[in-house]
Enzyme design. Sequence first.
Site, PDB file in Angstrom:
ATOM      1  CB  ILE A  21       0.875   9.879 -16.101  1.00 19.17           C
ATOM      2  CG1 ILE A  21       0.735   9.751 -17.483  1.00 19.17           C
ATOM      3  CG2 ILE A  21      -0.445   9.340 -15.190  1.00 19.17           C
ATOM      4  CD1 ILE A  21       1.550   7.759 -18.110  1.00 19.17           C
ATOM      5  CG  ASN A  34      -6.099  -4.998 -11.411  1.00 20.13           C
ATOM      6  OD1 ASN A  34      -6.903  -5.252 -12.471  1.00 20.13           O
ATOM      7  ND2 ASN A  34      -6.002  -3.704 -10.643  1.00 20.13           N
ATOM      8  CB  VAL A  43      -0.570   5.337 -12.325  1.00 21.33           C
ATOM      9  CG1 VAL A  43       0.075   3.720 -12.992  1.00 21.33           C
ATOM     10  CG2 VAL A  43      -0.633   5.818 -13.327  1.00 21.33           C
ATOM     11  CG  ASP A  44      -5.589   0.914 -12.564  1.00 22.10           C
ATOM     12  OD1 ASP A  44      -6.628   1.644 -13.508  1.00 22.10           O
ATOM     13  OD2 ASP A  44      -5.661  -0.487 -12.019  1.00 22.10           O
ATOM     14  CB  SER A 131       5.620  -3.642 -13.084  1.00 23.36           C
ATOM     15  OG  SER A 131       4.555  -4.238 -13.739  1.00 23.36           O
ATOM     16  CB  THR A 132       8.004  -0.086 -10.900  1.00 17.49           C
ATOM     17  OG1 THR A 132       7.917   1.590 -11.128  1.00 17.49           O
ATOM     18  CG2 THR A 132       9.029   0.470 -12.442  1.00 17.49           C
ATOM     19  N   GLY A 133       5.158  -0.459  -9.473  1.00 25.12           N
ATOM     20  CA  GLY A 133       4.778   0.369  -7.626  1.00 25.12           C
ATOM     21  C   GLY A 133       4.630  -0.953  -6.967  1.00 25.12           C
ATOM     22  CE1 TYR A 135      -0.033  -5.727  -9.532  1.00 19.35           C
ATOM     23  CE2 TYR A 135       0.922  -5.752 -11.875  1.00 19.35           C
ATOM     24  CZ  TYR A 135      -0.479  -6.238 -10.687  1.00 19.35           C
ATOM     25  OH  TYR A 135      -2.021  -6.305 -10.393  1.00 19.35           O
TER      26      TYR A 135
HETATM   27  P1  ADP Z   1       1.868  -1.742 -10.859  1.00 16.97           P
HETATM   28  O1  ADP Z   1       1.458  -2.123 -10.380  1.00 16.97           O
HETATM   29  O2  ADP Z   1       1.981  -2.143 -12.017  1.00 16.97           O
HETATM   30  O3  ADP Z   1       3.449  -1.590  -9.788  1.00 16.97           O
HETATM   31  P2  ADP Z   1       1.309   0.917  -9.808  1.00 16.97           P
HETATM   32  O4  ADP Z   1       0.572   2.112  -9.795  1.00 16.97           O
HETATM   33  O5  ADP Z   1       1.676   0.876  -8.334  1.00 16.97           O
HETATM   34  O6  ADP Z   1       1.727   0.191 -10.974  1.00 16.97           O
HETATM   35  O7  ADP Z   1       3.029   1.599  -9.462  1.00 16.97           O
HETATM   36  C1  ADP Z   1       3.886   2.410 -11.302  1.00 16.97           C
HETATM   37  C2  ADP Z   1       3.958   3.649 -11.296  1.00 16.97           C
HETATM   38  O8  ADP Z   1       3.599   5.185 -11.446  1.00 16.97           O
HETATM   39  C3  ADP Z   1       5.063   4.102  -9.723  1.00 16.97           C
HETATM   40  O9  ADP Z   1       6.705   4.494  -9.578  1.00 16.97           O
HETATM   41  C4  ADP Z   1       4.255   4.749  -9.392  1.00 16.97           C
HETATM   42  O10 ADP Z   1       4.911   5.783  -8.419  1.00 16.97           O
HETATM   43  C5  ADP Z   1       3.633   5.769 -10.321  1.00 16.97           C
HETATM   44  N1  ADP Z   1       2.504   6.498 -10.476  1.00 16.97           N
HETATM   45  C6  ADP Z   1       1.133   6.411  -9.237  1.00 16.97           C
HETATM   46  N2  ADP Z   1       0.922   7.351  -9.637  1.00 16.97           N
HETATM   47  C7  ADP Z   1       1.313   8.387 -10.720  1.00 16.97           C
HETATM   48  C8  ADP Z   1       0.739   9.281 -11.728  1.00 16.97           C
HETATM   49  N3  ADP Z   1      -0.580  10.575 -10.968  1.00 16.97           N
HETATM   50  N4  ADP Z   1       1.627   9.690 -12.648  1.00 16.97           N
HETATM   51  C9  ADP Z   1       2.510   9.206 -12.804  1.00 16.97           C
HETATM   52  N5  ADP Z   1       3.258   8.503 -12.277  1.00 16.97           N
HETATM   53  C10 ADP Z   1       2.405   7.633 -11.611  1.00 16.97           C
END
Ligand code: ADP
Length: 194
Positions: A21, A34, A43-44, A131-133, A135
């Site tokens: 992204i 968060n 992703v954060d 939320s699917t990582g 969380y």
């Molecule tokens: P949460 O804490 O809301 O679950 P995460 O960051 O752990 O957030 O995960 C949310 C989603 O983002 C997951 O499906 C993860 O695979 C995805 N993700 C991680 N890095 C990236 C990226 N650079 N671009 C797009 N999606 C990503």
Amino acid sequence: MSQDFTIHFGFRQLQLLKGDITKMAVDAIVNAANSALAGGGGVDGAIHRAGGPAIMRELDQIRAQIGRCETGSAVATGAGDLPARYVFHAVGPIYRDGTHGEPEQLESCYLTCLRLAGERGVESISFPSISTGVYGYPIEAAARIAVKTVANWLAGDAGALKTIKLVQFSDADHQVYRRQAQELRGEFAAGSAS
Ligand code: ADP
């Protein structure tokens, strides 16, 4: 690699695609943040790494004003070095068993970001799979909420918004999103897929 999946709503479109992204040139990128708005992994972490320190500086100011961001809500900052104008930091629910308001909170993340987009005249926005990582929200259920919520928005009065991208980081997640979109397609008021 799988092809992108697009559903058209008149001149508006919903795209499902696999990718990073932080590389997507859009008006607004959504972050899965968060409630402390403190940065993190997933992703954060990727958004802060690619966007540089300007984003966290703005979040520091927001935190000084509001403390924390409630689950289901979101705050807006600039996008630093990212190829976007804004980052919307949405706080998804930590999944317990689905009976603690998680579906409503997840839907509210998407809706809050769409409202923030509307207020800023955003034409294109990219969402990660909130939320699917870490969380732990089950991907099928989360994908269904994501697709349904943004599709209904596009079928309604979406203002300046023309393109919504739902971005999955893995092929497996992308296939889940596609399946959910195909299943839901019949329910979309004005959608036609290609
Ligand atoms: P949460 O804490 O809301 O679950 P995460 O960051 O752990 O957030 O995960 C949310 C989603 O983002 C997951 O499906 C993860 O695979 C995805 N993700 C991680 N890095 C990236 C990226 N650079 N671009 C797009 N999606 C990503």
